[in-house]
Design a protein around this motif. Structure first.
Motif, PDB file in Angstrom:
ATOM      1  N   LEU A  65       0.698  -1.184  -0.010  1.00  0.00           N
ATOM      2  CA  LEU A  65       0.044   0.208   0.257  1.00  0.00           C
ATOM      3  C   LEU A  65       0.916   0.617  -0.187  1.00  0.00           C
ATOM      4  CD1 LEU A  65      -2.890  -1.108   2.780  1.00  0.00           C
ATOM      5  CD2 LEU A  65      -2.419  -0.499   0.085  1.00  0.00           C
ATOM      6  N   MET A  66       2.224   1.037   0.743  1.00  0.00           N
ATOM      7  CA  MET A  66       2.828   2.331   0.910  1.00  0.00           C
ATOM      8  C   MET A  66       3.160   2.817  -0.489  1.00  0.00           C
ATOM      9  SD  MET A  66       2.930   3.373   3.378  1.00  0.00           S
ATOM     10  CE  MET A  66       2.742   4.032   4.715  1.00  0.00           C
ATOM     11  N   GLU A  67       4.468   1.491  -1.267  1.00  0.00           N
ATOM     12  CA  GLU A  67       4.442   1.854  -2.173  1.00  0.00           C
ATOM     13  C   GLU A  67       3.948   2.873  -3.312  1.00  0.00           C
ATOM     14  OE1 GLU A  67       5.401  -2.184  -4.472  1.00  0.00           O
ATOM     15  OE2 GLU A  67       7.056  -2.641  -3.310  1.00  0.00           O
ATOM     16  N   ILE A  75      -1.069  -3.427  -9.874  1.00  0.00           N
ATOM     17  CA  ILE A  75      -1.372  -4.369  -9.694  1.00  0.00           C
ATOM     18  C   ILE A  75      -0.438  -5.571  -8.270  1.00  0.00           C
ATOM     19  CG2 ILE A  75       0.045  -6.669 -11.221  1.00  0.00           C
ATOM     20  CD1 ILE A  75      -2.154  -5.311 -12.810  1.00  0.00           C
ATOM     21  N   ASN A  76       0.255  -4.689  -7.730  1.00  0.00           N
ATOM     22  CA  ASN A  76       0.818  -5.737  -6.807  1.00  0.00           C
ATOM     23  C   ASN A  76       0.506  -4.733  -5.466  1.00  0.00           C
ATOM     24  OD1 ASN A  76       2.671  -6.566  -8.827  1.00  0.00           O
ATOM     25  ND2 ASN A  76       4.251  -5.018  -8.162  1.00  0.00           N
ATOM     26  N   GLY A 122      -3.107 -19.918 -13.882  1.00  0.00           N
ATOM     27  CA  GLY A 122      -4.351 -19.395 -14.601  1.00  0.00           C
ATOM     28  C   GLY A 122      -5.063 -18.609 -13.813  1.00  0.00           C
ATOM     29  N   ASP A 123      -5.302 -17.458 -12.784  1.00  0.00           N
ATOM     30  CA  ASP A 123      -6.528 -17.431 -12.476  1.00  0.00           C
ATOM     31  C   ASP A 123      -6.065 -15.658 -12.466  1.00  0.00           C
ATOM     32  OD1 ASP A 123      -4.187 -16.222 -11.131  1.00  0.00           O
ATOM     33  OD2 ASP A 123      -4.362 -16.392  -9.662  1.00  0.00           O
ATOM     34  N   THR A 124      -7.310 -15.153 -12.445  1.00  0.00           N
ATOM     35  CA  THR A 124      -7.192 -13.821 -12.707  1.00  0.00           C
ATOM     36  C   THR A 124      -5.658 -12.734 -13.279  1.00  0.00           C
ATOM     37  OG1 THR A 124      -9.713 -13.342 -12.380  1.00  0.00           O
ATOM     38  CG2 THR A 124      -8.859 -11.576 -12.732  1.00  0.00           C
ATOM     39  N   TRP A 125      -5.144 -12.759 -11.276  1.00  0.00           N
ATOM     40  CA  TRP A 125      -4.056 -12.311 -11.945  1.00  0.00           C
ATOM     41  C   TRP A 125      -2.919 -12.062 -12.136  1.00  0.00           C
ATOM     42  CZ3 TRP A 125       1.466 -12.013 -10.115  1.00  0.00           C
ATOM     43  CH2 TRP A 125       1.982 -11.266  -9.620  1.00  0.00           C
TER      44      TRP A 125
END
Lengths: 162, 351, 395
Positions: free
Chosen positions: A15-17, C220-221, C281-284
């Motif tokens: 979250l910080m990123e 994304i992360n 194969g999941d959404t991510w």
């Protein structure tokens, strides 16, 4: 339990990123153009609406009414009427050149088919109107004067062909 | 002039003197004294309403400008200098728009919902300490009152969701009910640890307990963070904006609302944002306390600091999913808040 | 009296017609249990990215069944193409997928060139690769920003559009069009690369990888997103293959099929790049594949920029395009998957039959398989991860 805490810490770091990315952007300059006042620098080959510019050398358009563009147009947006001389024979001159902006898909195929560089896609992109009838234009009667950087490109095109 | 200076810098004494002075004149005229009280209450009500509206106008503009900064845009800049009048223009637009009432609505709940949502936000201003003595009503159960009143919002959202007779609205309303109810608990626990520290539920006492810069944010840093998250969830703002999740539920509970009714929702949302921040500033950041500047200015500075953090979060994160929202409340927020409370209690007992 | 009768007839006709036209959903309304209800997602919905209607059978928030109702913007492009000369069809392929038009142009150009036996000059091939990869980046950037909107993050769109603008400016300088480029001609190009293209490309490649890192950090992360997407909408390799899913959506399921690698067309065999795949194969995984693919595209662009030769950009092509009778199928790896063009020529200047194999259609068909049992919000997230473009589904 360790996984629980590790998850929390990992989550907080991610979250910080994200927060840092937005914070960094606060100090960057806005990239937007204030549109009606500031205008984008349009590229040379931009395909705006079709025009039939007046050739400065002859003060007339270069159309010979050869109908090539009409045959090239994918959706019949162009129509052209040939000049009939006093002797009853058709002359290489267009009386009217009807261009329907409403159905035009700006594909540039007509311009490419033209052997005389009589027509060109201008850099006019504000073609919206409240009136449907004003979408149909007669390019011969319009006597459009090409301006800007397209002029040099356009003239260079017909010098090599002649 | 003297009075204003006293009002801003000093205690509530001038207000009291003003009241007794007015009372004396009033009694001289032989009018019944309760009428004077009524007049005073109306004046206070109007003043609060003015603060609510003006503040909402500003906070909406601030949100838009701040988001523009983060999104490398310019934001509103056409209406008035720097676009300052943009919100007023929007309000005027909302006022003159057609008020659309769908055919199959539940008339009563559809009409009442915007009011039910708006009234609690208005009522909470009653106990906000804007400055020393500058508090419309210093109830001795101040913070309890806040919790009780803000809990009413959920009825409005549910009514809006049900009354609209729209499945999207209904889902939004139900989501909101679940969300607010489950986030109320960690919220209360966090507030409780502050109350433990201050030893009172009176707002002015809580501020007084933080005098001399012993702000509760230092012993209660975890509490503060939990408060920010939970407060954000309570007012349904991104990333917790599930009741109106735009990309899933079109506009959630306010899908069918338009014109002034929609404006009420909008006003309530931003006023709620201000309220949560103001309560956060009061509970954790020492309220109106600060050097040099008048207390009321400090109050607004601190509140807007919290508002900025909440907006920053809003414009950065994606929306949380509904079951994760519940999980987050029960699995993370509640244990942390509870642990925080227990540790606070133990430390207070030991020290 | 007579007139009245006519009106009545029309009315009954109309009624019959509508009755015939009602689409039977695969689940009957009467068969709903007490807890279940039907929710119409679309045709106008913020996250269907166009005119797609998805009928959801819900129990609370959980999706019990769904049915994708396509065809709202069916424009019969294939039939239209039968009445157009070969040159005229090129701008129509743009409009199938307005987000990666160059790749669609390419498949069509390849088909006609194959029918006519035209070989393209090497410089033109390089330019084609460059435009196609820029176009892929452009498409993925739009997907990224739209995905951000789908999951409720409103900022990514602004950052991604900043870079997308650069790419569009480059392609616009080359072709003249910003979205519907109509870039290719049979045999190569009408115009060479514009002045300054290489400089702006170099500048773009120089900073783009950092921007991708930024995008990943922002969205994304992000833990909220990973929680929402990991383990959601799992598409197994077998299911994906059996439904004909292609492109990044397939590669997310640990299946390294990329036509640029497995069936290299043009000069793709000259470039060194990796086929990005996901594991579960999941959404991510599907999201990550697209992000990685942008990096790989940058690599290809870099190699193309260094290796581009001077020379002609147009092969010798007869003035009138009249392919010999025969049939041809060509396919390219578009930003969404395998785009194929099938043409039957009868020796005239118009195709006898033309068929487009559009990736989004197959990708959408798998939605039912992977979205049942998830939440409403997941349907949005999964649909976004399949990267659908509606005109291409309806054609």
């Amino acid at each position: 339990m360790i996984k629980y805490i590790a998850d929390i810490i990992k989550g907080i770091i991610s979250l910080m990123e994200g927060l840092m990315v937005t914070l960094k952007h606060v100090f960057r300059k806005p990239i937007t153009l204030q549109y009606p006042e500031q205008r984008p620098d349009i590229s040379l080959r931009f395909r705006g609406r079709l025009v039939m510019p007046v050739d400065p050398a002859t003060t007339n358009n270069r159309c010979t009414a050869c109908m090539l563009c009409i045959r090239a147009c994918p959706n019949h947006s162009i129509d052209c009427e040939k000049l009939i001389g006093e002797d009853g024979k058709p002359k290489p001159k267009a009386v009217s050149y009807t261009y329907n902006m409403g159905s035009c898909i700006y594909c540039n195929l007509c311009v490419e088919s033209c052997a005389f560089a009589a027509i060109i896609m201008s850099d006019e992109y504000e073609t919206g109107t409240e009136n449907k009838a004003s979408l149909t234009l007669d390019l011969v009667a319009e006597k459009y004067e090409l301006k800007g950087k397209k002029v040099a490109w356009w003239t260079s095109k017909f010098k090599t062909e002649e | 002039m003297e009075l204003i200076k006293e009002l801003f810098y000093n205690s509530g004494k001038p207000l009291g003197e003003l009241y007794t002075w007015a009372h004396g004149i009033w009694a001289g005229w032989g009018a019944p004294p309760f009428l004077l009280d009524l007049i005073f209450q109306i004046i206070i009500g109007v003043a609060v309403a003015l603060v609510v509206v003006l503040n909402a106008l500003w906070i909406i503009y601030y949100d838009r400008k701040l988001s523009a900064l983060m999104q490398i845009r310019k934001g509103p800049n056409r209406v008035g200098p720097l676009g300052l009048l943009q919100t007023i223009a929007d309000t005027v637009k909302l006022m003159i728009k057609e008020d659309i009432n769908p055919k199959a609505i539940d008339v009563l709940s559809f009409w009442v919902a915007p009011l039910i949502i708006f009234v609690p936000t208005f009522a909470v201003f009653l106990v906000l300490p804007f400055g020393k003595g500058l508090i419309p009503a210093d109830l001795n159960i101040g913070i309890l009152y806040v919790i009780a009143i803000t809990g009413l919002t959920v009825i409005g959202i549910l009514a809006a969701g049900w009354g609209s007779n729209n499945k999207y609205s209904l889902i939004g309303g139900l989501r909101s009910a679940a969300q607010i109810v489950s986030y109320e608990i960690p919220m209360m626990l966090v507030i409780l640890s502050v109350v433990l520290l201050s030893g009172s539920m009176k707002m002015s006492d809580i501020v007084a307990a933080q005098a001399n810069y012993k702000w509760f944010v230092i012993p209660q840093i975890i509490g503060f963070i939990v408060f920010l998250i939970v407060g954000n969830a309570e007012i349904n703002r991104a990333p917790f904006d599930l009741p109106e999740a735009e990309s899933e539920l079109v506009a959630g509970f306010n899908t069918e609302y338009s014109a002034m009714k929609f404006a009420f929702f909008y006003l309530a949302e931003y006023t709620n944002l201000f309220l949560t921040s103001a309560i956060g500033a009061t509970l954790f950041l020492g309220g109106w306390e600060g050097p040099f500047l008048p207390p009321i200015v400090w109050f607004f500075i601190k509140t807007y600091f919290v508002v900025t953090i909440l907006m920053w979060i809003r414009w950065t994160f994606p929306r949380i999913r509904v079951d994760h929202l519940m999980e987050f409340s029960w699995k993370y927020m509640l244990p942390i808040a509870l642990l925080n409370l227990v540790i606070t209690a133990i430390v207070i007992k030991l020290v | 009296m007579k007139a009245k009768k006519v009106v009545k007839d029309q009315k009954t006709n109309k009624k019959e017609k509508t009755e015939n036209m009602t689409i039977k959903a695969p689940f009957e309304l009467e068969k709903l249990s007490n807890d279940e209800y039907i929710l119409n997602m679309g045709p106008q919905h913020p996250s269907t990215h166009g005119v797609l209607r998805i009928i959801l059978k819900l129990d609370g928030e959980v999706v019990k069944d769904l049915y994708a109702d396509v065809g709202y913007i069916h424009s019969s492009v294939e039939k239209m193409c039968e009445n157009k000369k070969y040159e005229m069809i090129m701008p129509y392929t743009d409009r199938l997928d307005y987000l990666s038009a160059v790749n669609y142009n390419w498949a069509y150009a390849l088909a006609v060139e194959k029918l006519m036996g035209i070989t393209i000059p090497e410089r033109a091939e390089y330019i084609r690769v460059m435009l196609a990869e820029l176009n892929r980046i452009m498409s993925h950037l739009l997907w990224y920003s739209a995905y951000g909107m789908d999951v409720g993050a409103l900022t990514p769109i602004m950052y991604a559009f900043r870079e997308r603008e650069e790419v569009i400016d480059m392609i616009e300088g080359m072709t003249g069009g910003r979205l519907t480029h109509n870039a290719f001609r049979f045999g190569g190009f009408k115009n060479d690369l514009q002045k300054g293209f290489m400089d702006s490309l170099k500048k773009f490649i120089g900073h783009f990888n950092d921007k991708i890192d930024e995008y990943e950090a922002l969205l994304i992360n992000n833990v909220i997103l990973t929680a929402r997407t990991k383990g959601v909408g799992i598409l197994s390799k077998e299911t994906a293959m059996s439904y004909g899913v292609t492109g990044p959506s397939l590669r997310g399921s640990d299946c390294a099929i990329d036509l640029r690698k497995t069936a290299p067309y043009s000069i793709y065999d000259k470039f060194d790049f990796k086929v990005c795949t996901g594991k579960n194969g999941d959404t991510w995984d599907r999201l990550k594949v697209r992000m990685d693919e942008m990096r790989e595209s940058t690599k290809i662009l870099k190699q193309a920029m260094e290796g581009i030769p001077a020379g002609d950009i147009m092969a010798k092509v007869p003035k009138i395009i009249k392919p010999a009778p025969g049939e041809v199928y060509t396919k390219v790896e578009s930003a969404r998957g395998e785009f194929g063009v099938y043409i039957i020529s009868d020796g005239t200047d118009k195709p006898y039959r033309i068929k487009f194999r559009s990736p989004s259609f197959s990708n959408l068909s798998v939605l039912k398989e992977i979205a049942i049992g998830s939440k409403i919000a997941d349907v949005v997230a999964i649909m976004g991860s399949l990267d659908l473009v509606i005109p291409e589904i309806d054609r």
